[in-house]
Every structure is written in structure tokens, then in C-alpha cells.
Design a protein around this motif. Structure first.
Motif, PDB file in Angstrom:
ATOM      1  N   ALA A  43       0.834  -1.207   0.000  1.00  0.00           N
ATOM      2  CA  ALA A  43       0.000   0.000   0.000  1.00  0.00           C
ATOM      3  C   ALA A  43       0.864   1.251   0.000  1.00  0.00           C
ATOM      4  O   ALA A  43       0.561   2.239  -0.680  1.00  0.00           O
ATOM      5  N   ARG A  44       1.956   1.221   0.766  1.00  0.00           N
ATOM      6  CA  ARG A  44       2.865   2.370   0.794  1.00  0.00           C
ATOM      7  C   ARG A  44       3.511   2.575  -0.568  1.00  0.00           C
ATOM      8  O   ARG A  44       3.630   3.708  -1.055  1.00  0.00           O
ATOM      9  N   ALA A  45       3.918   1.486  -1.174  1.00  0.00           N
ATOM     10  CA  ALA A  45       4.551   1.582  -2.491  1.00  0.00           C
ATOM     11  C   ALA A  45       3.573   2.113  -3.539  1.00  0.00           C
ATOM     12  O   ALA A  45       3.925   2.965  -4.362  1.00  0.00           O
ATOM     13  N   LYS A  46       2.346   1.637  -3.488  1.00  0.00           N
ATOM     14  CA  LYS A  46       1.340   2.074  -4.460  1.00  0.00           C
ATOM     15  C   LYS A  46       1.047   3.564  -4.322  1.00  0.00           C
ATOM     16  O   LYS A  46       0.809   4.271  -5.306  1.00  0.00           O
ATOM     17  N   ALA A  47       1.079   4.067  -3.089  1.00  0.00           N
ATOM     18  CA  ALA A  47       0.814   5.483  -2.851  1.00  0.00           C
ATOM     19  C   ALA A  47       1.968   6.376  -3.271  1.00  0.00           C
ATOM     20  O   ALA A  47       1.782   7.577  -3.501  1.00  0.00           O
ATOM     21  N   GLY A  48       3.181   5.794  -3.363  1.00  0.00           N
ATOM     22  CA  GLY A  48       4.326   6.593  -3.783  1.00  0.00           C
ATOM     23  C   GLY A  48       5.522   6.535  -2.863  1.00  0.00           C
ATOM     24  O   GLY A  48       6.464   7.308  -3.006  1.00  0.00           O
ATOM     25  N   GLY A  49       5.492   5.616  -1.895  1.00  0.00           N
ATOM     26  CA  GLY A  49       6.659   5.402  -1.040  1.00  0.00           C
ATOM     27  C   GLY A  49       7.076   6.637  -0.262  1.00  0.00           C
ATOM     28  O   GLY A  49       6.247   7.433   0.182  1.00  0.00           O
ATOM     29  N   ASP A  50       8.375   6.807  -0.087  1.00  0.00           N
ATOM     30  CA  ASP A  50       8.894   7.899   0.742  1.00  0.00           C
ATOM     31  C   ASP A  50       8.592   9.278   0.167  1.00  0.00           C
ATOM     32  O   ASP A  50       8.480  10.260   0.916  1.00  0.00           O
ATOM     33  N   ASP A  51       8.447   9.380  -1.157  1.00  0.00           N
ATOM     34  CA  ASP A  51       8.075  10.671  -1.737  1.00  0.00           C
ATOM     35  C   ASP A  51       6.680  11.071  -1.274  1.00  0.00           C
ATOM     36  O   ASP A  51       6.433  12.230  -0.910  1.00  0.00           O
ATOM     37  N   ALA A  52       5.768  10.118  -1.264  1.00  0.00           N
ATOM     38  CA  ALA A  52       4.403  10.386  -0.805  1.00  0.00           C
ATOM     39  C   ALA A  52       4.394  10.707   0.683  1.00  0.00           C
ATOM     40  O   ALA A  52       3.700  11.631   1.131  1.00  0.00           O
ATOM     41  N   LEU A  53       5.159   9.945   1.465  1.00  0.00           N
ATOM     42  CA  LEU A  53       5.244  10.214   2.905  1.00  0.00           C
ATOM     43  C   LEU A  53       5.771  11.620   3.155  1.00  0.00           C
ATOM     44  O   LEU A  53       5.263  12.340   4.033  1.00  0.00           O
ATOM     45  N   ALA A 152      -5.273   9.305  10.772  1.00  0.00           N
ATOM     46  CA  ALA A 152      -6.041   8.412   9.894  1.00  0.00           C
ATOM     47  C   ALA A 152      -6.704   9.189   8.761  1.00  0.00           C
ATOM     48  O   ALA A 152      -6.737   8.728   7.605  1.00  0.00           O
ATOM     49  N   ILE A 153      -7.227  10.378   9.070  1.00  0.00           N
ATOM     50  CA  ILE A 153      -7.840  11.231   8.046  1.00  0.00           C
ATOM     51  C   ILE A 153      -6.789  11.710   7.055  1.00  0.00           C
ATOM     52  O   ILE A 153      -6.998  11.669   5.832  1.00  0.00           O
ATOM     53  N   LEU A 154      -5.669  12.175   7.561  1.00  0.00           N
ATOM     54  CA  LEU A 154      -4.582  12.689   6.730  1.00  0.00           C
ATOM     55  C   LEU A 154      -4.087  11.641   5.733  1.00  0.00           C
ATOM     56  O   LEU A 154      -4.076  11.867   4.516  1.00  0.00           O
ATOM     57  N   ILE A 155      -3.677  10.497   6.253  1.00  0.00           N
ATOM     58  CA  ILE A 155      -3.084   9.469   5.392  1.00  0.00           C
ATOM     59  C   ILE A 155      -4.145   8.797   4.529  1.00  0.00           C
ATOM     60  O   ILE A 155      -3.978   8.654   3.311  1.00  0.00           O
ATOM     61  N   GLY A 156      -5.257   8.414   5.158  1.00  0.00           N
ATOM     62  CA  GLY A 156      -6.302   7.727   4.403  1.00  0.00           C
ATOM     63  C   GLY A 156      -6.914   8.593   3.329  1.00  0.00           C
ATOM     64  O   GLY A 156      -7.122   8.156   2.192  1.00  0.00           O
ATOM     65  N   GLY A 157      -7.200   9.844   3.668  1.00  0.00           N
ATOM     66  CA  GLY A 157      -7.816  10.741   2.705  1.00  0.00           C
ATOM     67  C   GLY A 157      -6.906  11.092   1.546  1.00  0.00           C
ATOM     68  O   GLY A 157      -7.350  11.168   0.394  1.00  0.00           O
ATOM     69  N   MET A 158      -5.621  11.297   1.817  1.00  0.00           N
ATOM     70  CA  MET A 158      -4.685  11.619   0.736  1.00  0.00           C
ATOM     71  C   MET A 158      -4.425  10.409  -0.148  1.00  0.00           C
ATOM     72  O   MET A 158      -4.222  10.546  -1.357  1.00  0.00           O
ATOM     73  N   ARG A 159      -4.431   9.226   0.425  1.00  0.00           N
ATOM     74  CA  ARG A 159      -4.271   8.008  -0.388  1.00  0.00           C
ATOM     75  C   ARG A 159      -5.485   7.783  -1.290  1.00  0.00           C
ATOM     76  O   ARG A 159      -5.349   7.410  -2.455  1.00  0.00           O
ATOM     77  N   ALA A 160      -6.667   8.033  -0.741  1.00  0.00           N
ATOM     78  CA  ALA A 160      -7.900   7.725  -1.466  1.00  0.00           C
ATOM     79  C   ALA A 160      -8.340   8.835  -2.417  1.00  0.00           C
ATOM     80  O   ALA A 160      -9.222   8.618  -3.246  1.00  0.00           O
ATOM     81  N   GLY A 161      -7.762  10.018  -2.288  1.00  0.00           N
ATOM     82  CA  GLY A 161      -8.215  11.138  -3.111  1.00  0.00           C
ATOM     83  C   GLY A 161      -9.544  11.685  -2.633  1.00  0.00           C
ATOM     84  O   GLY A 161     -10.366  12.157  -3.430  1.00  0.00           O
ATOM     85  N   SER A 162      -9.768  11.644  -1.319  1.00  0.00           N
ATOM     86  CA  SER A 162     -11.068  11.996  -0.752  1.00  0.00           C
ATOM     87  C   SER A 162     -11.392  13.484  -0.799  1.00  0.00           C
ATOM     88  O   SER A 162     -12.562  13.861  -0.749  1.00  0.00           O
ATOM     89  N   THR A 164     -10.205  16.182  -3.051  1.00  0.00           N
ATOM     90  CA  THR A 164     -10.408  16.877  -4.330  1.00  0.00           C
ATOM     91  C   THR A 164     -10.558  15.915  -5.503  1.00  0.00           C
ATOM     92  O   THR A 164     -10.737  16.357  -6.639  1.00  0.00           O
ATOM     93  N   GLY A 165     -10.456  14.616  -5.237  1.00  0.00           N
ATOM     94  CA  GLY A 165     -10.468  13.631  -6.309  1.00  0.00           C
ATOM     95  C   GLY A 165      -9.074  13.249  -6.769  1.00  0.00           C
ATOM     96  O   GLY A 165      -8.896  12.279  -7.513  1.00  0.00           O
ATOM     97  N   LYS A 166      -8.065  14.000  -6.310  1.00  0.00           N
ATOM     98  CA  LYS A 166      -6.672  13.703  -6.629  1.00  0.00           C
ATOM     99  C   LYS A 166      -6.028  12.978  -5.455  1.00  0.00           C
ATOM    100  O   LYS A 166      -6.248  13.342  -4.305  1.00  0.00           O
ATOM    101  N   SER A 167      -5.228  11.952  -5.755  1.00  0.00           N
ATOM    102  CA  SER A 167      -4.618  11.153  -4.701  1.00  0.00           C
ATOM    103  C   SER A 167      -3.097  11.186  -4.794  1.00  0.00           C
ATOM    104  O   SER A 167      -2.525  11.667  -5.779  1.00  0.00           O
ATOM    105  N   LEU A 168      -2.451  10.656  -3.772  1.00  0.00           N
ATOM    106  CA  LEU A 168      -0.986  10.586  -3.771  1.00  0.00           C
ATOM    107  C   LEU A 168      -0.453   9.863  -5.000  1.00  0.00           C
ATOM    108  O   LEU A 168       0.544  10.289  -5.594  1.00  0.00           O
ATOM    109  N   ALA A 169      -1.100   8.782  -5.370  1.00  0.00           N
ATOM    110  CA  ALA A 169      -0.618   7.990  -6.508  1.00  0.00           C
ATOM    111  C   ALA A 169      -0.641   8.768  -7.823  1.00  0.00           C
ATOM    112  O   ALA A 169       0.072   8.422  -8.765  1.00  0.00           O
TER     113      ALA A 169
END
Length: 222
Positions: A43-53, A152-162, A164-169
């Protein structure tokens, strides 16, 4: 692989935090790292790894005025004061983009003003984050001020694109690291270059050392 937290914090202390990290700032940083490392590696890799973090950390740094703690809109010490400040700003015409004052108390005495690491606003967004996190923020919106909840909101929402519709990936995948455009995950292009600069500093700090054996070294040493 866990972050070497000693090297990470030492690097940040010398850069973004101007020589000193408070206990509260450390707790906020640790909570975000804990939340990220609790995700499966895939899941971390799919989101973008350390760049996303790094971008997650930069977003929290920016939105909380560097406190790394959940805050209320206007940085008010209480809901009541935040409502007063927002009402004054609205009456003075300083909130031109706001048509309906979402912060005013509803019939049940709840206010949907901005809270947490991301200034979560409006009932519909509290509902969406309730569904995403499994925490009932509609029954008690003040829970968005809890550290575990806001992480949980920060990480989950940014991963899911909650938000603006744009996500970390969308910005951190396939070797891509578009720190400038990633602001669209949260707030269009507002302060995009500034948040990108924070993200690059966090990325350098994450690269200060990665050690699976010493992921909790900073905590144990302090």
C-alpha cells in the motif's frame, strides 16, 4: 523498512524546525510515521513510497502552522472562539468564497468548522471521513482533534483522493515525484511551491537513514 527516526529528527531540527523540536512536534511526527508504517508495504509503495510520505508530512506541517498537532480553523483554542473569529471574518467580507457559514452551530449543537491536520470542514466531509476511518465523526466532530484520528484522516484521505479527487498515486508513482502539482490533493494550487519546498526538506530527512533494526531508536533514546 522503518525510518531511522534519530537521523530523521536530527535533520529536521536543523532545517524546518530551526534548531529545536518540541515534545508536541515530536509526537506529531511520530504519529504520522507510525500511521504510515502500519500500512502494508504494498500500500505504501502504491501510494508513492517515501516521496508520498514526505508530502504527507509537508502537508501537516503547513496546515498546522508547524505545530504538528491537530488545530482548529483560525488556530483558535476552542470551538467557540473559532466560530467567533470566523463570524467576524465573514461579516467583514474576508471570506468571499463562502456562501453559507458552515461553522455555525447546527440544530444539534455541532459545528463543522475546520479541524485536525487538514482543516476538515462541512458535515459531508466529516461523513466521508467517518466512512473511511471507521470513526464516527458525525456523532462527535471534535474527535477530528484527536491525534490518532487526524492521522487516519490525513493518510487515508490523501491516499484515497477523498478531498479533491486527486490522490498521492497521481503524483508519486512510477518513479514520479511531482511535489509542486501534488498540492491539488488538498487545495488546488494554493501555496503549492511553498508546500513543495517543505516536502523536499522532509524527503531529504527521510533519506538521512533507513534502518529496519532501529525504527524506534529515537523514541528509546528520548
Amino acid at each position: 523498512m522503518a525510518t531511522d527516526r534519530r537521523g530523521f529528527c536530527d535533520c529536521l531540527r536543523k532545517t524546518l524546525f530551526r534548531g529545536h523540536l518540541t515534545t508536541a512536534q515530536l509526537k506529531g511526527l511520530e504519529a504520522i510515521l507510525d500511521g504510515w508504517e502500519a500500512l502494508p508495504e504494498t500500500a505504501r509503495a502504491k501510494a508513492g513510497g517515501d516521496d508520498a510520505l514526505a508530502y504527507i508530512l509537508a502537508t501537516a506541517f503547513h496546515e498546522t502552522a508547524a505545530t504538528m498537532q491537530p488545530v482548529r480553523e483560525t488556530l483558535a483554542p476552542s470551538d467557540e472562539e473559532a466560530v467567533r473569529r470566523l463570524d467576524r471574518a465573514f461579516a467583514a467580507g474576508r471570506l468571499a468564497s463562502v456562501k453559507t457559514p458552515y461553522w455555525r452551530y447546527d440544530a444539534d449543537g455541532r459545528t463543522w468548522l475546520g479541524r485536525g491536520f487538514l482543516q476538515l470542514t462541512h458535515r459531508k466531509n466529516y461523513q466521508a471521513m467517518s466512512a473511511l476511518t471507521g470513526i464516527d465523526l458525525v456523532a462527535d466532530p471534535a474527535r477530528a482533534m484527536e491525534l490518532h484520528t487526524t492521522v487516519a484522516i490525513l493518510i487515508g484521505g490523501m491516499r484515497a483522493g477523498s478531498f479533491t479527487g486527486k490522490s498521492l498515486a497521481d503524483y508519486f508513482s512510477g518513479g514520479r515525484a511531482d511535489f509542486a502539482s501534488a498540492r491539488k490533493i488538498i487545495n488546488g494550487t494554493d501555496r503549492a511551491a511553498l508546500v513543495a519546498s517543505y516536502a523536499r526538506t522532509f524527503r531529504a530527512a527521510l533519506g538521512a537513514g533507513l534502518s529496519p533494526e532501529h525504527g524506534n531508536e529515537y523514541q528509546s533514546a528520548h
